[in-house]
Scaffold this active site. Structure first.
Site, PDB file in Angstrom:
ATOM      1  N   LYS A  16       0.822  -1.389   0.066  1.00  0.00           N
ATOM      2  CA  LYS A  16      -0.154  -0.066  -0.061  1.00  0.00           C
ATOM      3  C   LYS A  16       0.746   1.304   0.077  1.00  0.00           C
ATOM      4  CE  LYS A  16      -2.062  -0.633   3.890  1.00  0.00           C
ATOM      5  NZ  LYS A  16      -1.663  -2.230   4.273  1.00  0.00           N
ATOM      6  N   ARG A  91      -8.795   1.698   9.932  1.00  0.00           N
ATOM      7  CA  ARG A  91      -8.575   0.208  10.011  1.00  0.00           C
ATOM      8  C   ARG A  91      -9.504  -0.630  10.735  1.00  0.00           C
ATOM      9  NH1 ARG A  91      -2.473   1.179   9.339  1.00  0.00           N
ATOM     10  NH2 ARG A  91      -1.626  -0.723   9.848  1.00  0.00           N
ATOM     11  N   ARG A 130      11.682  -7.216   4.667  1.00  0.00           N
ATOM     12  CA  ARG A 130      11.856  -5.639   4.857  1.00  0.00           C
ATOM     13  C   ARG A 130      12.222  -5.205   6.331  1.00  0.00           C
ATOM     14  NH1 ARG A 130       6.367  -2.202   4.364  1.00  0.00           N
ATOM     15  NH2 ARG A 130       6.117  -2.575   6.721  1.00  0.00           N
ATOM     16  N   ARG A 136      12.684  -1.597  11.288  1.00  0.00           N
ATOM     17  CA  ARG A 136      11.366  -1.239  12.008  1.00  0.00           C
ATOM     18  C   ARG A 136      11.102  -2.346  13.072  1.00  0.00           C
ATOM     19  NH1 ARG A 136       6.298   0.153   8.358  1.00  0.00           N
ATOM     20  NH2 ARG A 136       5.173  -0.839  10.150  1.00  0.00           N
ATOM     21  N   ARG A 147       0.223  -8.773  13.663  1.00  0.00           N
ATOM     22  CA  ARG A 147      -0.500  -7.288  12.721  1.00  0.00           C
ATOM     23  C   ARG A 147      -1.450  -8.180  11.833  1.00  0.00           C
ATOM     24  NH1 ARG A 147       4.790  -4.993  10.632  1.00  0.00           N
ATOM     25  NH2 ARG A 147       3.118  -3.583   9.588  1.00  0.00           N
TER      26      ARG A 147
HETATM   27  P1  AMP Z   1       1.470   0.685   9.177  1.00  0.00           P
HETATM   28  O1  AMP Z   1       2.771   1.670   8.926  1.00  0.00           O
HETATM   29  O2  AMP Z   1       0.196   1.412   8.373  1.00  0.00           O
HETATM   30  O3  AMP Z   1       1.550  -0.295   9.252  1.00  0.00           O
HETATM   31  O4  AMP Z   1       0.964   1.261  10.834  1.00  0.00           O
HETATM   32  C1  AMP Z   1       2.075   0.858  11.712  1.00  0.00           C
HETATM   33  C2  AMP Z   1       1.394   0.683  13.057  1.00  0.00           C
HETATM   34  O5  AMP Z   1       0.768   2.146  13.193  1.00  0.00           O
HETATM   35  C3  AMP Z   1       0.279  -0.224  13.097  1.00  0.00           C
HETATM   36  O6  AMP Z   1       0.821  -1.503  13.284  1.00  0.00           O
HETATM   37  C4  AMP Z   1      -0.746   0.357  14.122  1.00  0.00           C
HETATM   38  O7  AMP Z   1      -0.044  -0.035  15.616  1.00  0.00           O
HETATM   39  C5  AMP Z   1      -0.608   1.924  14.095  1.00  0.00           C
HETATM   40  N1  AMP Z   1      -1.636   2.401  13.161  1.00  0.00           N
HETATM   41  C6  AMP Z   1      -1.137   2.851  11.935  1.00  0.00           C
HETATM   42  N2  AMP Z   1      -2.487   3.209  11.505  1.00  0.00           N
HETATM   43  C7  AMP Z   1      -3.655   3.000  12.081  1.00  0.00           C
HETATM   44  C8  AMP Z   1      -4.836   3.013  12.423  1.00  0.00           C
HETATM   45  N3  AMP Z   1      -5.318   3.648  11.274  1.00  0.00           N
HETATM   46  N4  AMP Z   1      -5.642   2.684  13.587  1.00  0.00           N
HETATM   47  C9  AMP Z   1      -4.713   2.119  14.643  1.00  0.00           C
HETATM   48  N5  AMP Z   1      -3.741   1.836  14.458  1.00  0.00           N
HETATM   49  C10 AMP Z   1      -2.777   2.474  13.318  1.00  0.00           C
END
Ligand code: AMP
Length: 190
Positions: A16, A91, A130, A136, A147
């Site tokens: 994404k 989400r 990654r 990360r 996740r």
């Molecule tokens: P991502 O980079 O989008 O995978 O987000 C990394 C982490 O940020 C996720 O595993 C969540 O802990 C938090 N996070 C990002 N976006 C959201 C969201 N819309 N709702 C809740 N947690 C989020």
């Protein structure tokens, strides 16, 4: 006509972020990635960052009210008036409802939701690779599996939510970045 108010859905590691970045640049609209915004908040040690950190490290979702606040402020900014690519928000169903409401208040709405579909085991392998490259802290195997579970339980129901609203297009997310990008662009056309 290409949709310019777009949400990209899909499991962690589906690509994404990569697709959102190039698409946003091409359409001249911002990429709105709550994960990136939260990581910045953690790095800067803001109040939001302090609240979000432990959830992120465990691969859990940050509470809705925190994320909704972050997204609301970003979507209301001047540069998002003509469009945006949402990446990683909403989400949960509660977040999706909050998004509908905030866009309605702004006098607009989503035009298209695209879900990138990739096999879960392929994703776990991608994310482990990654993790080695980017380092990360939420990319160890246990957190990655968590996740995936969170995605299945909390986020996948959004696919039906948007299908029922007639906004959804499903796009196979395996293959090269260019191939997936081409399918994605096609899915944004009317
Ligand atoms: P991502 O980079 O989008 O995978 O987000 C990394 C982490 O940020 C996720 O595993 C969540 O802990 C938090 N996070 C990002 N976006 C959201 C969201 N819309 N709702 C809740 N947690 C989020």
């Amino acid at each position: 006509m290409k949709a310019r108010r777009v949400l990209l859905l899909g499991p962690p590691g589906a690509g994404k972020g990569t697709q959102a970045r190039t698409l946003a640049a091409e359409l001249g609209v911002p990429q709105i990635a709550t994960g990136d915004m939260l990581r910045e908040a953690v790095a800067a040690g803001t109040e939001i960052g302090v609240r979000a950190r432990a959830f992120m490290e465990r691969g859990e979702l940050v509470p809705d009210e925190v994320v909704v606040g972050v997204a609301r402020e970003r979507l209301a900014a001047e540069d998002a008036r003509e469009g945006f690519i949402l990446d990683g928000f909403p989400r949960t169903t509660a977040q999706a409802r909050a998004l509908d409401e905030m866009l309605r208040e702004l006098g607009t709405g989503l035009e298209r939701v695209v879900v990138l579909e990739v096999d879960e085991e392929e994703l776990v392998q991608r994310l482990l690779r990654r993790a080695e490259i980017e380092g990360r802290s939420d990319d160890n195997e246990e957190t990655i599996r968590n996740r995936m579970r969170v995605y299945r339980e909390e986020t996948q129901p959004l696919i039906d939510y948007y299908r029922q609203r007639g906004l959804l297009r499903e796009v196979p997310g395996s293959g090269s970045v260019e191939d997936v990008g081409a399918r994605l662009r096609e899915a944004l056309c009317a």
